[in-house]
Design a protein around this motif. Structure first.
Motif, PDB file in Angstrom:
ATOM      1  N   ILE A  34       0.814  -1.045  -0.022  1.00 47.85           N
ATOM      2  CA  ILE A  34       0.090  -0.100  -0.004  1.00 47.85           C
ATOM      3  C   ILE A  34       0.871   1.339  -0.123  1.00 47.85           C
ATOM      4  N   GLY A  35       0.341   2.323  -0.532  1.00 48.16           N
ATOM      5  CA  GLY A  35       1.059   3.573  -0.598  1.00 48.16           C
ATOM      6  C   GLY A  35       0.121   4.590  -0.592  1.00 48.16           C
ATOM      7  N   TYR A  36       0.587   6.053  -0.487  1.00 43.54           N
ATOM      8  CA  TYR A  36      -0.272   6.896  -0.779  1.00 43.54           C
ATOM      9  C   TYR A  36       0.610   8.222  -1.118  1.00 43.54           C
ATOM     10  N   PHE A  37      -0.089   9.265  -1.472  1.00 42.72           N
ATOM     11  CA  PHE A  37       0.456  10.526  -1.806  1.00 42.72           C
ATOM     12  C   PHE A  37      -0.636  11.636  -1.411  1.00 42.72           C
ATOM     13  N   GLU A  38      -0.219  12.729  -0.767  1.00 41.11           N
ATOM     14  CA  GLU A  38      -1.015  14.031  -0.222  1.00 41.11           C
ATOM     15  C   GLU A  38      -0.872  14.958  -1.021  1.00 41.11           C
ATOM     16  N   LEU A  44      -5.989  12.695   0.028  1.00 41.16           N
ATOM     17  CA  LEU A  44      -5.079  11.681  -0.115  1.00 41.16           C
ATOM     18  C   LEU A  44      -5.232  10.796  -1.320  1.00 41.16           C
ATOM     19  N   GLU A  45      -4.346  10.361  -1.966  1.00 40.83           N
ATOM     20  CA  GLU A  45      -4.562   9.440  -3.181  1.00 40.83           C
ATOM     21  C   GLU A  45      -3.779   8.199  -2.594  1.00 40.83           C
ATOM     22  N   PHE A  61      -7.634   4.721  -4.917  1.00 42.36           N
ATOM     23  CA  PHE A  61      -8.850   5.538  -4.698  1.00 42.36           C
ATOM     24  C   PHE A  61      -8.497   6.844  -3.951  1.00 42.36           C
ATOM     25  N   ARG A  62      -9.117   7.858  -4.023  1.00 41.91           N
ATOM     26  CA  ARG A  62      -8.994   9.165  -3.268  1.00 41.91           C
ATOM     27  C   ARG A  62      -9.957   9.343  -2.399  1.00 41.91           C
ATOM     28  N   LEU A  63      -9.196   9.843  -1.211  1.00 42.11           N
ATOM     29  CA  LEU A  63      -9.952  10.343   0.069  1.00 42.11           C
ATOM     30  C   LEU A  63     -10.012  11.912   0.226  1.00 42.11           C
ATOM     31  N   GLU A  64     -10.967  12.385   0.542  1.00 42.09           N
ATOM     32  CA  GLU A  64     -11.039  14.007   0.766  1.00 42.09           C
ATOM     33  C   GLU A  64     -11.688  14.171   2.095  1.00 42.09           C
ATOM     34  N   GLN A  65     -11.256  14.977   2.782  1.00 44.62           N
ATOM     35  CA  GLN A  65     -11.645  15.418   4.134  1.00 44.62           C
ATOM     36  C   GLN A  65     -12.670  16.644   3.917  1.00 44.62           C
TER      37      GLN A  65
END
Length: 89
Positions: A34-38, A44-45, A61-65
């Protein structure tokens, strides 16, 4: 996860759930990496590499607050680009 999903991502996730792209016969899927980019604060992507037997799939997936500080999924892809919708012509 659908209740934490908004917009187009909701439709895409529902479609993926129907299709079952991570289902396999015999071997259960396992998250390999797993990994992510901000790209900016509050977004977060995220990606995961999922293995099942000799197959390896990718999920992103993309997460948005939101203003309420809850995180929501706003985009999701498994194994390649999003499916094209008829209304996108």
């Amino acid at each position: 996860m659908l209740r934490h999903t908004v917009g187009r991502a909701y439709d895409d996730l529902a479609h993926l759930a129907e299709r079952g792209p991570l289902r396999t016969r015999g071997t259960s899927p396992v998250v390999r990496d797993i990994g992510y980019f901000e790209p900016r604060p509050g977004a977060l992507e995220v990606f995961a590499r999922i293995g099942a037997g000799d197959r390896l799939r990718a999920m992103a997936f993309r997460l948005e607050q939101g203003r309420d500080l809850r995180w929501r999924c706003t985009a999701v892809e498994v194994g390649g680009p999003r499916r094209r919708r008829v209304d996108e012509d």
